[in-house]
Design a protein around this motif. Structure first.
Motif, mmCIF file in Angstrom:
data_model
loop_
_atom_site.group_PDB
_atom_site.id
_atom_site.type_symbol
_atom_site.label_atom_id
_atom_site.label_comp_id
_atom_site.label_asym_id
_atom_site.label_seq_id
_atom_site.Cartn_x
_atom_site.Cartn_y
_atom_site.Cartn_z
ATOM 1 N N UNK A 177 0.842 -1.192 0.000
ATOM 2 C CA UNK A 177 0.000 0.000 0.000
ATOM 3 C C UNK A 177 0.878 1.243 0.000
ATOM 4 N N UNK A 178 0.544 2.194 -0.869
ATOM 5 C CA UNK A 178 1.342 3.413 -1.002
ATOM 6 C C UNK A 178 1.411 4.175 0.317
ATOM 7 N N UNK A 179 2.622 4.533 0.733
ATOM 8 C CA UNK A 179 2.808 5.316 1.940
ATOM 9 C C UNK A 179 2.755 4.512 3.224
ATOM 10 N N UNK A 180 2.688 3.183 3.118
ATOM 11 C CA UNK A 180 2.560 2.332 4.302
ATOM 12 C C UNK A 180 3.924 1.909 4.825
ATOM 13 N N UNK A 181 3.940 1.427 6.076
ATOM 14 C CA UNK A 181 5.183 0.888 6.624
ATOM 15 C C UNK A 181 5.527 -0.455 5.988
ATOM 16 N N UNK A 182 4.537 -1.092 5.378
ATOM 17 C CA UNK A 182 4.823 -2.321 4.633
ATOM 18 C C UNK A 182 5.721 -2.007 3.441
ATOM 19 N N UNK A 183 5.421 -0.899 2.767
ATOM 20 C CA UNK A 183 6.262 -0.467 1.648
ATOM 21 C C UNK A 183 7.692 -0.215 2.134
ATOM 22 N N UNK A 184 7.825 0.484 3.257
ATOM 23 C CA UNK A 184 9.144 0.776 3.824
ATOM 24 C C UNK A 184 9.868 -0.517 4.201
ATOM 25 N N UNK A 185 9.111 -1.459 4.806
ATOM 26 C CA UNK A 185 9.704 -2.727 5.250
ATOM 27 C C UNK A 185 10.262 -3.521 4.080
ATOM 28 N N UNK A 186 9.544 -3.528 2.954
ATOM 29 C CA UNK A 186 10.021 -4.241 1.763
ATOM 30 C C UNK A 186 11.317 -3.618 1.261
ATOM 31 N N UNK A 187 11.332 -2.296 1.167
ATOM 32 C CA UNK A 187 12.524 -1.609 0.652
ATOM 33 C C UNK A 187 13.743 -1.866 1.539
ATOM 34 N N UNK A 188 13.513 -1.991 2.848
ATOM 35 C CA UNK A 188 14.626 -2.211 3.773
ATOM 36 C C UNK A 188 15.055 -3.679 3.832
ATOM 37 N N UNK A 189 14.065 -4.585 3.858
ATOM 38 C CA UNK A 189 14.375 -6.007 4.041
ATOM 39 C C UNK A 189 14.756 -6.708 2.740
ATOM 40 N N UNK A 190 14.177 -6.219 1.618
ATOM 41 C CA UNK A 190 14.469 -6.834 0.308
ATOM 42 C C UNK A 190 14.845 -5.711 -0.660
ATOM 43 N N UNK A 191 16.004 -5.101 -0.479
ATOM 44 C CA UNK A 191 16.364 -3.890 -1.236
ATOM 45 C C UNK A 191 16.417 -4.066 -2.750
ATOM 46 N N UNK A 192 16.627 -5.284 -3.224
ATOM 47 C CA UNK A 192 16.711 -5.481 -4.675
ATOM 48 C C UNK A 192 15.343 -5.744 -5.307
ATOM 49 N N UNK A 193 14.307 -5.870 -4.485
ATOM 50 C CA UNK A 193 12.963 -6.082 -5.030
ATOM 51 C C UNK A 193 12.418 -4.769 -5.594
ATOM 52 N N UNK A 194 11.552 -4.873 -6.586
ATOM 53 C CA UNK A 194 10.862 -3.697 -7.128
ATOM 54 C C UNK A 194 9.533 -3.560 -6.386
ATOM 55 N N UNK A 195 9.363 -2.459 -5.648
ATOM 56 C CA UNK A 195 8.145 -2.255 -4.864
ATOM 57 C C UNK A 195 7.112 -1.517 -5.699
ATOM 58 N N UNK A 196 5.973 -2.168 -5.933
ATOM 59 C CA UNK A 196 4.881 -1.589 -6.711
ATOM 60 C C UNK A 196 3.768 -1.215 -5.730
ATOM 61 N N UNK A 197 3.378 0.067 -5.689
ATOM 62 C CA UNK A 197 2.428 0.508 -4.673
ATOM 63 C C UNK A 197 1.021 0.722 -5.233
ATOM 64 N N UNK A 198 0.052 0.525 -4.340
ATOM 65 C CA UNK A 198 -1.371 0.675 -4.678
ATOM 66 C C UNK A 198 -2.060 1.473 -3.575
ATOM 67 N N UNK A 199 -3.282 1.934 -3.856
ATOM 68 C CA UNK A 199 -3.987 2.804 -2.917
ATOM 69 C C UNK A 199 -4.447 2.090 -1.656
ATOM 70 N N UNK A 200 -4.748 0.793 -1.736
ATOM 71 C CA UNK A 200 -5.223 0.083 -0.551
ATOM 72 C C UNK A 200 -4.801 -1.386 -0.629
ATOM 73 N N UNK A 201 -4.880 -2.114 0.511
ATOM 74 C CA UNK A 201 -4.441 -3.516 0.533
ATOM 75 C C UNK A 201 -5.172 -4.427 -0.457
ATOM 76 N N UNK A 202 -6.507 -4.312 -0.627
ATOM 77 C CA UNK A 202 -7.169 -5.192 -1.596
ATOM 78 C C UNK A 202 -6.614 -5.057 -3.015
#
Length: 271
Positions: free
Chosen positions: A145-170
């Motif tokens: 989800x855009x702007x979420x701590x999940x987005x931040x967690x992915x970038x920190x824990x899996x730095x080589x992954x491409x993070x694609x963000x969306x407006x909500x979890x569904x």
């Protein structure tokens, strides 16, 4: 302007800011309404009742408790994940209870109450993918989800992954189901819900270990020192009386579909 006049002006501005902060509680009581920003799309924290369409949930019950303690009506304002901090800073809401995880960056912008929920951030993948751990998503696409701590967690824990963000979890979950991404990051609780929804048709696995621990607080404007102290007092009282645990059990406990046990108490967030 002389140094003396500058000092007087600075002192006056500081006094005015403290006065405004001190008056915030009085203003809420005077208008008779507490405006609480919440998501409205995040079951079981804030979501529509299937019958009444009234927004309900874990976050909502904490908003209700603060409003009740003040003797005012509660007005819920639906906001997006990305708008949580801006809505608060721009005075469009009084407080925010919206899956708001503490981060150092957010703590520079707004104040956080004591943690009223602790969430594990995890990532899931389709069972057919054969992925077993977050590290297996290195170099792959992960939705969040855009702007979420999940987005931040992915970038920190899996730095080589491409993070694609969306407006909500569904929407982020649907992207994984449609094969647009290989992984989907969100709170463990929401992953359990999604896992149950698709178990018979398109099963997913929740990968371990967790990406991070997330401490949720009620968002309050930094200058509102009186409000910060007051909200923490309400939360402390709810912990001592058992009301906080009752809310947890009602929405998340062993008698619900999530079957979680409360492994935390309301405490200050240690940044």
């Amino acid at each position: 302007m002389s140094i003396f006049k500058k000092s007087v002006l600075a002192a006056a501005l500081l006094a005015a800011s403290f006065s405004a902060a001190a008056d915030q509680l009085a203003d809420i009581k005077q208008k008779g309404t507490l405006i609480c920003g919440t998501l409205g799309t995040a079951e079981p924290f804030s979501f529509p009742n299937p019958s009444t369409r009234e927004i309900q949930g874990y976050d909502v019950d904490f908003c209700k408790a603060v409003a009740k303690s003040l003797g005012v009506k509660l007005e819920l304002k639906m906001i997006s994940v990305a708008a949580r901090v801006p809505e608060l800073q721009q005075n469009r809401v009084d407080i925010v209870a919206a899956n708001l995880g503490w981060t150092a960056e957010r703590a520079q912008q707004i104040a956080f109450s004591d943690a009223y929920y602790v969430s594990l951030q995890k990532v899931a993948a389709k069972r057919t993918s054969g992925l077993k751990a977050p590290a297996d998503l290195a170099g792959k696409r992960v939705s969040a989800t855009k702007g979420s701590t999940s987005e931040i967690a992915v970038r920190q824990a899996i730095p080589t992954a491409s993070t694609i963000t969306f407006q909500d979890p569904p929407a982020a979950f649907l992207a994984m189901q449609q094969g647009k991404v290989e992984g989907f990051a969100v709170s463990e609780l929401m992953l359990v819900k999604f896992q149950q929804q698709v178990e018979g048709s398109s099963p997913i696995d929740i990968l371990t270990p967790a990406l991070s621990n997330e401490y949720w607080g009620i968002g309050i404007r930094k200058e509102e020192t009186g409000m910060i102290k007051y909200v923490n007092g309400v939360l402390e009282g709810m912990e001592k009386s058992g009301e906080a645990k009752q809310i947890f059990d009602k929405w998340l406990g062993t008698g619900t579909q999530y079957k979680l046990q409360r492994g935390f108490k309301i405490e200050p967030i240690k940044g």
